[in-house]
Design an enzyme around this catalytic site. Structure first.
Site, PDB file in Angstrom:
ATOM      1  N   TYR A  68       2.490 -17.502  28.000  1.00 28.99           N
ATOM      2  CA  TYR A  68       1.987 -16.425  28.845  1.00 28.99           C
ATOM      3  C   TYR A  68       3.057 -15.345  29.017  1.00 28.99           C
ATOM      4  CZ  TYR A  68      -1.916 -19.489  30.255  1.00 28.99           C
ATOM      5  OH  TYR A  68      -3.026 -20.300  30.267  1.00 28.99           O
ATOM      6  N   SER A  69       2.711 -14.151  28.578  1.00 26.75           N
ATOM      7  CA  SER A  69       3.618 -12.996  28.701  1.00 26.75           C
ATOM      8  C   SER A  69       5.018 -13.334  28.195  1.00 26.75           C
ATOM      9  CB  SER A  69       3.678 -12.500  30.158  1.00 26.75           C
ATOM     10  OG  SER A  69       2.398 -12.098  30.599  1.00 26.75           O
TER      11      SER A  69
END
Length: 325
Positions: free
Chosen positions: A61-62
């Site tokens: 995630y990110s």
């Protein structure tokens, strides 16, 4: 906040899980709609103070910044021993042929990277984000077993695969005496009920906890289908999951709206209440980019739908193609 055991384990988790994909540096990875740390921290704090002590993130995630933000928030707003912390491994974290997947090399490297970003010695639940068709399941399971035995994870879980694949993994682990999966993080909501056919009955039979992701169908169940949002216009995954715009989906969304209006509550509460009442559901993973999203999720815990309302929500549904894995 009510708590419930995670499958057959002795681990108690809050009835709602905070999904932390929403939190991360916006220009890292493919989630341009994420919230930066300044805007993420108040929401994580709100969730923790409301009793949501089960948090789920992922190494991808990110570009890992979600784990960093979550780790610092736990340190500042709670105590590590009071939080059930989950993360995941599978998707690419760096270029190159070994930058993703579920090989022994990838798992042993990525658990250390996740622990470093999270600022902790262990995670409570370490999950494979998807099935890896290029790695023998025996290799993956033995590596996960070693992660648990090293004290870096307390339990292991899986996410979004065919029921036959999950059954193969469960029985392969059992055959070798390796750590078994305690949970399945699955794609279940009023617009995607395909997992009711095989995966949910299998999990109930085997005593495996179920953690539905996207319980509001990326927000589509929280508003009229004619309305648009920034995320709807920019989230490429949303389009792959719900880009069908089928008439039946719109009828389901309309049914949510009618019941919400009759009850005098937001649509999100109705959609979540339906999911929370389904047999075998442990803790839906709720995302929150606004304080009201958490308020609706918490209120859904107390909303009991009667059988006629459940029937009205389920009646328009038609079979869909598999989406999410």
């Amino acid at each position: 906040m009510d708590h419930i055991r995670l499958g057959r384990t002795g681990l108690q988790v809050s009835r709602l899980c905070l999904g932390c994909m929403t939190y991360g540096v916006p220009d890292r990875g493919n989630h341009s709609w994420t919230l930066d740390e300044e805007h993420s921290r108040p929401l994580i704090r709100q969730a923790l103070e409301a009793g949501i002590t089960f948090l789920d993130t992922a190494n991808s995630y990110s570009d890992g910044t979600s784990e960093e933000i979550v780790g610092r928030a736990i340190r500042d707003f709670s105590r590590r021993e009071d939080v059930v912390l989950a993360t995941k491994v599978f998707f690419p974290t760096r270029p190159g042929p070994n930058g993703s997947g579920l090989s022994r090399r990838a798992i042993l490297a990525e658990i250390d990277n996740s622990l470093r970003r999270l600022g902790t010695d262990y995670v409570d639940l370490y999950q494979i984000h998807r099935w890896d068709p290029h790695t023998p399941i025996e290799e993956t399971l033995e590596a996960l077993h070693d992660v648990v035995k090293a004290g870096k994870a307390r339990y292991i879980g899986a996410s979004s695969m065919y029921a036959w694949q999950f059954a193969k993994a469960i029985y392969t682990a059992r055959l070798h005496g390796w750590t078994e999966f305690a949970s399945m993080q699955d794609h279940i909501n009023l617009l995607n009920r395909e997992e009711e056919r095989e995966m949910l009955p299998f999990c109930r039979d085997q005593g495996i906890g179920v953690l539905p992701w996207s319980p509001l169908a990326r927000g589509l169940l929280a508003r009229d289908w004619r309305e648009r949002s920034i995320r709807q216009d920019t989230d490429t995954v949303l389009h792959s999951l719900y880009g069908r715009a089928e008439a039946a989906d719109r009828l389901v969304i309309d049914a949510v709206g009618r019941i919400a209006q009759t009850r005098g509550v937001p649509r999100a509460q109705v959609a979540l209440a339906w999911l929370l009442q389904k047999p075998g559901i442990t803790a839906p993973i709720v995302g929150a980019s606004k304080p009201g999203h958490l308020e609706d999720a918490l209120a859904a815990l107390d909303l009991r739908l009667d059988q006629s309302e459940i029937a009205a929500l389920e009646e328009p549904y038609v079979p869909h193609a598999i989406a999410g894995f």
